[in-house]
Structures are given as C-alpha cells and as structure tokens.
Design an enzyme around this catalytic site. Structure first.
Site, PDB file in Angstrom:
ATOM      1  N   CYS A  25     -15.996   6.504   6.315  1.00  8.64           N
ATOM      2  CA  CYS A  25     -16.412   7.731   5.641  1.00  8.64           C
ATOM      3  C   CYS A  25     -17.691   8.249   6.269  1.00  8.64           C
ATOM      4  O   CYS A  25     -18.633   7.479   6.493  1.00  8.64           O
ATOM      5  CB  CYS A  25     -16.695   7.463   4.160  1.00  8.64           C
ATOM      6  SG  CYS A  25     -15.218   7.169   3.215  1.00  8.64           S
ATOM      7  N   ALA A  57     -11.329   7.646   5.426  1.00  8.76           N
ATOM      8  CA  ALA A  57     -10.459   7.881   4.275  1.00  8.76           C
ATOM      9  C   ALA A  57     -10.398   9.387   4.033  1.00  8.76           C
ATOM     10  O   ALA A  57     -11.420  10.027   3.792  1.00  8.76           O
ATOM     11  CB  ALA A  57     -11.028   7.178   3.052  1.00  8.76           C
ATOM     12  N   GLN A  99      -6.353   8.062   8.095  1.00  9.40           N
ATOM     13  CA  GLN A  99      -6.204   7.216   6.905  1.00  9.40           C
ATOM     14  C   GLN A  99      -6.108   8.119   5.681  1.00  9.40           C
ATOM     15  O   GLN A  99      -7.011   8.916   5.425  1.00  9.40           O
ATOM     16  CB  GLN A  99      -7.393   6.260   6.759  1.00  9.40           C
ATOM     17  CG  GLN A  99      -7.170   5.243   5.642  1.00  9.40           C
ATOM     18  CD  GLN A  99      -8.380   4.389   5.339  1.00  9.40           C
ATOM     19  OE1 GLN A  99      -9.488   4.907   5.160  1.00  9.40           O
ATOM     20  NE2 GLN A  99      -8.186   3.086   5.254  1.00  9.40           N
ATOM     21  N   TYR A 182      -9.616   1.071  -4.222  1.00 13.51           N
ATOM     22  CA  TYR A 182      -9.250   2.465  -4.468  1.00 13.51           C
ATOM     23  C   TYR A 182      -7.881   2.515  -5.173  1.00 13.51           C
ATOM     24  O   TYR A 182      -7.298   1.472  -5.465  1.00 13.51           O
ATOM     25  CB  TYR A 182      -9.316   3.271  -3.170  1.00 13.51           C
ATOM     26  CG  TYR A 182     -10.744   3.319  -2.652  1.00 13.51           C
ATOM     27  CD1 TYR A 182     -11.759   3.897  -3.433  1.00 13.51           C
ATOM     28  CD2 TYR A 182     -11.114   2.749  -1.437  1.00 13.51           C
ATOM     29  CE1 TYR A 182     -13.082   3.911  -3.007  1.00 13.51           C
ATOM     30  CE2 TYR A 182     -12.436   2.760  -1.004  1.00 13.51           C
ATOM     31  CZ  TYR A 182     -13.417   3.340  -1.798  1.00 13.51           C
ATOM     32  OH  TYR A 182     -14.722   3.343  -1.391  1.00 13.51           O
ATOM     33  N   ARG A 230      -3.422  -0.314   4.955  1.00 11.68           N
ATOM     34  CA  ARG A 230      -4.589  -1.198   4.827  1.00 11.68           C
ATOM     35  C   ARG A 230      -4.581  -1.816   3.440  1.00 11.68           C
ATOM     36  O   ARG A 230      -4.458  -1.103   2.439  1.00 11.68           O
ATOM     37  CB  ARG A 230      -5.891  -0.422   5.051  1.00 11.68           C
ATOM     38  CG  ARG A 230      -7.124  -1.249   4.730  1.00 11.68           C
ATOM     39  CD  ARG A 230      -8.429  -0.672   5.241  1.00 11.68           C
ATOM     40  NE  ARG A 230      -8.680  -1.107   6.617  1.00 11.68           N
ATOM     41  CZ  ARG A 230      -9.863  -1.042   7.227  1.00 11.68           C
ATOM     42  NH1 ARG A 230     -10.893  -0.516   6.603  1.00 11.68           N
ATOM     43  NH2 ARG A 230     -10.015  -1.469   8.468  1.00 11.68           N
ATOM     44  N   LEU A 301     -16.745  -7.828  10.477  1.00  9.89           N
ATOM     45  CA  LEU A 301     -17.734  -8.585  11.244  1.00  9.89           C
ATOM     46  C   LEU A 301     -17.158  -9.138  12.548  1.00  9.89           C
ATOM     47  O   LEU A 301     -17.327 -10.310  12.868  1.00  9.89           O
ATOM     48  CB  LEU A 301     -18.361  -9.673  10.371  1.00  9.89           C
ATOM     49  CG  LEU A 301     -19.306  -9.104   9.296  1.00  9.89           C
ATOM     50  CD1 LEU A 301     -19.788 -10.205   8.360  1.00  9.89           C
ATOM     51  CD2 LEU A 301     -20.492  -8.383   9.929  1.00  9.89           C
ATOM     52  N   ARG A 324     -18.831  -1.074  11.950  1.00  8.06           N
ATOM     53  CA  ARG A 324     -20.273  -0.915  12.198  1.00  8.06           C
ATOM     54  C   ARG A 324     -20.668  -1.117  13.649  1.00  8.06           C
ATOM     55  O   ARG A 324     -21.572  -0.436  14.150  1.00  8.06           O
ATOM     56  CB  ARG A 324     -21.054  -1.855  11.274  1.00  8.06           C
ATOM     57  CG  ARG A 324     -21.027  -1.373   9.827  1.00  8.06           C
ATOM     58  CD  ARG A 324     -21.417  -2.449   8.859  1.00  8.06           C
ATOM     59  NE  ARG A 324     -20.419  -3.500   8.794  1.00  8.06           N
ATOM     60  CZ  ARG A 324     -20.485  -4.554   7.985  1.00  8.06           C
ATOM     61  NH1 ARG A 324     -21.538  -4.694   7.189  1.00  8.06           N
ATOM     62  NH2 ARG A 324     -19.536  -5.459   7.964  1.00  8.06           N
TER      63      ARG A 324
END
Ligand SMILES: Cc1cc2nc3c(=O)[nH]c(=O)nc-3n(C[C@H](O)[C@H](O)[C@H](O)COP(=O)(O)O)c2cc1C
Length: 365
Positions: A25, A57, A99, A182, A230, A301, A324
């Site tokens: 997002c 999303a 997505q 969600y 997902r 990660l 990230r």
C-alpha cells in the site's frame, strides 16, 4: 534445479525470474486513482529487474479500502492510468500483476504514518465497515456490521468487475487478497467469523466465500492468464486459522484454477505473538507446495540474494516476494544477479553500470 533467475511459467505468462514485488500500500491515491507516484514506484522496481511487479492492495469497492488514500478499481475510470503503469512495466520486460482486495472490518483507517489502530468515524472522514460478524478488530475499533447473504453476493460481483477492469488495463496476473485479516481472511478465520449460516461454522462454510470469489473471477479472467491467491497460512493464535486448514484450502483452490498460493501469515489478531525472523513464513510455502503440489510464493523477511536463491533451489517455493527490501533498494534484483553470478538484462540507460561479463544480448534491453 530451478534458481532465482530462472523464468517461471504460469499458464501463458512467463515471469523472467522468480523475484516479485510484494504488494505494498502506498496510501497515495485520491478517490482510488493511480497517479505519478504509482508509476514511479512500480516503474522503478520494474527497471530494477523484478520479474513480477504487483500493485498494492487495490480496493474492489470504496468501502473496502483500508484508508481513503488506497488504490482502487471500482470504476471504469480507474483503468486508464493503471494501463499506463502496466505498459511501462511490460516495456521493462517485467510482468504487471494487481492485487484485488476488500479490507472488511479493517477498512476506514488513517494512513499508517498517522494512527493505524483506530477505525475512523464518518465524522472523521471514515465510512461504515462490514465483516462476516459484528466483531471488532481490536479495542478502539468500531464494531462492523455483519454482511447479509445478499451483500456477500455484491462483494463477489465487485471482485469480478475488478478482475474485468484489471484485464482491460492489461494486467497479466491477478492476485486475490485473502490474507492479513482483511475481508476474505475474516471469513476464513474462526476468530472473526461467528456466522451460523452457510458462510460460517465448518471449514467448508468459512472457506466458501474465497472459493466463490475465485470461481467467479475465473469466469472473467482468461484461461491463459494466471490467478494467484495470497493467504495468511496461520493466525498465530490457538483456535484460529492454521497451516493444516491452509493446506486443505490450497488443495481446493488449485482445483478451481488457482496457479500459485502466496503464503503470508497473521493479521487477524493484533495481539498475536509472531516469531519474526529471517524467512519466518517460508515454511508455510514449503509445506503447502509439498503437500498439495500447487506452486507457492514465499514472503517475509527475505532480504539476502543467497537466501532468496536457496528458497527456490531447495524447492521451498517457486517465487520469492520481497516488500521492504525492495523499498530500500529498487535495484535489488540487478544486485542479486551480480552477487549470485547470474546474468540478467540491464536497461539501455544503465548499461555502463552493468557487470563487465554481461553479454551484449542482455545489454540495452
Ligand atoms: C509499506 C507496506 C505496505 C504493504 N501493503 C500490503 C498490501 O497492500 N497487500 C499485502 O498483501 N501486503 C502488504 N504488505 C505486506 C508485504 O507485502 C509483505 O508481505 C510483508 O511486508 C513481509 O515482507 P517483507 O519482510 O519483505 O517486507 C505491505 C508491507 C509494507 C511494508
């Protein structure tokens, strides 16, 4: 043996490598529209060499937005700018994915750089929120209203229309967001689903909406294009959704035409204790792949090229999604290829920075 820079065929689509931009997002839209930020953000990750560039999303209804700044695709007017992004990504040799999402009881929040843990009231710019049951996400969150069966049908229809528009925009991969607490995950998890009708209670009933959405989307999403889902493979809470249910769901989704399960976790319970660490969710991708034969994506990660390469080489997953680390370094795939001694195409504009052993046919692509 497959490796990180080997292409991945999903129906008629071939990803040039196994690296995907995990949906993130950006909270940068007005009225759901994509804009220059999304073009630069997604475009630079395509220039960086990711094989699959997935949007954040993207809300299938305005009510399904996490925040008022979310990307959306609930109207035909949203298609035009998305098309421009898809074109740029394709020109870079990457595949553009979208997505599709509905936030359910986790909708109507401020952007995370404000305060995420509250639901905004209508007076503060929020909107009424919906869920399988009238159970709030956390203390301080507004109690959602439970969807009626007729309203559930409209949610399914919204996913279908969103998929149709995604195709119009040129996307070649669609991912249904059924993770992170969600709406679709809210139906899956006994923590949030207390219904007593055909959408609640048993495993078959809790998973019905995800199956309905997938089946309905498959009717408009072409046979030759891949459909991903997902999931959160576990809620990390006793009595919640767990890996065994994920395996069974994956088996059912494979039969309905899903090509890859993107294996994340958590998001149902803000107090869940999650054992964060390098590759902490990869084992779910490995288990689901091994027990069902469906292709899987690993996420969470994953930061080091050797780690990502190992996941693919050891057969834990078919695709590695990074979030990230790709914010820190949009050119991670180009760097990873160099570190792993693999060859990968370089943009014409950047050829003078390419490793000396890069063959001419990969330069200037
Ligand atoms: C800024 C940001 C936004 C995110 N937005 C989404 C999203 O829209 N959809 C989604 O499924 N996951 C979202 N996530 C989760 C990531 O896709 C990813 O699963 C998670 O960050 C773990 O991967 P990482 O360790 O590589 O960051 C977001 C993560 C970040 C950091």
């Amino acid at each position: 043996m497959s490796h990180l820079f080997e292409p991945l065929a999903l129906r008629s689509v071939t990803l040039p490598n196994r690296i995907a931009v995990s949906p993130m997002c950006q909270y940068s839209s007005v009225d759901g529209f994509a804009n220059d930020w999304h073009l630069v953000h997604l475009g630079s990750r395509a220039a960086g060499g990711a094989g699959l560039v997935m949007t954040e999303a993207t809300a299938v209804t305005p009510q399904g937005r996490i925040s008022a700044r979310d990307l959306g695709i609930w109207s035909d007017a949203h298609v035009e700018f998305l098309e421009r992004i898809v074109l740029f990504v394709a020109q870079r040799g990457s595949v553009a994915g979208i997505q599709l999402a509905h936030a359910g009881r986790k909708a109507s929040t401020p952007p995370p750089w404000e305060n995420r843990s509250v639901t905004l009231t209508e007076a503060d710019g929020g909107w009424p929120i919906v869920a399988p049951s009238a159970v709030p996400f956390d203390e301080g969150c507004i109690v959602p209203s439970a969807l009626s069966e007729a309203e559930i049908d409209t949610v399914v229809a919204a996913f279908v229309q969103a998929a149709r528009r995604s195709l119009q925009a040129g996307f070649r991969v669609v991912e249904i967001h059924a993770a992170h607490g969600y709406l679709l995950h809210q139906f899956l998890s006994p923590l949030s689903n207390r219904r007593t009708d055909r959408y609640g209670g048993s495993f078959e009933n809790r998973t019905r909406l995800v199956r309905d959405v997938v089946s309905a989307v498959r009717t408009v999403w072409p046979e030759n294009l891949p459909l991903l889902v997902r999931i959160s493979a576990t809620d990390w809470v006793d009595g919640g959704w767990d890996p065994e249910q994920s395996v069974e769901l994956a088996r059912q989704l494979l039969a309905l035409g899903v090509d890859l399960i993107d294996c994340s976790s958590g998001g149902s319970d803000p107090h869940a204790r999650i054992p964060l660490g390098p590759g902490y969710q990869t084992r779910f991708a490995e288990q689901i792949r091994r027990e069902t034969g469906v292709k899987t994506g690993a996420v969470g990660l994953i930061t080091a090229p050797a780690q990502a390469d190992h996941i693919v080489r050891s057969g834990q997953a078919d695709l590695v999604l990074l979030a990230r680390e790709l914010l820190r370094d949009p050119y991670w795939p180009l760097r990873a290829a160099r570190e792993l001694g693999q060859l990968t195409p370089w943009p014409a504009q950047y050829v003078r920075a390419a490793p000396a052993n890069t063959p001419a046919y990969l330069l200037g692509q």
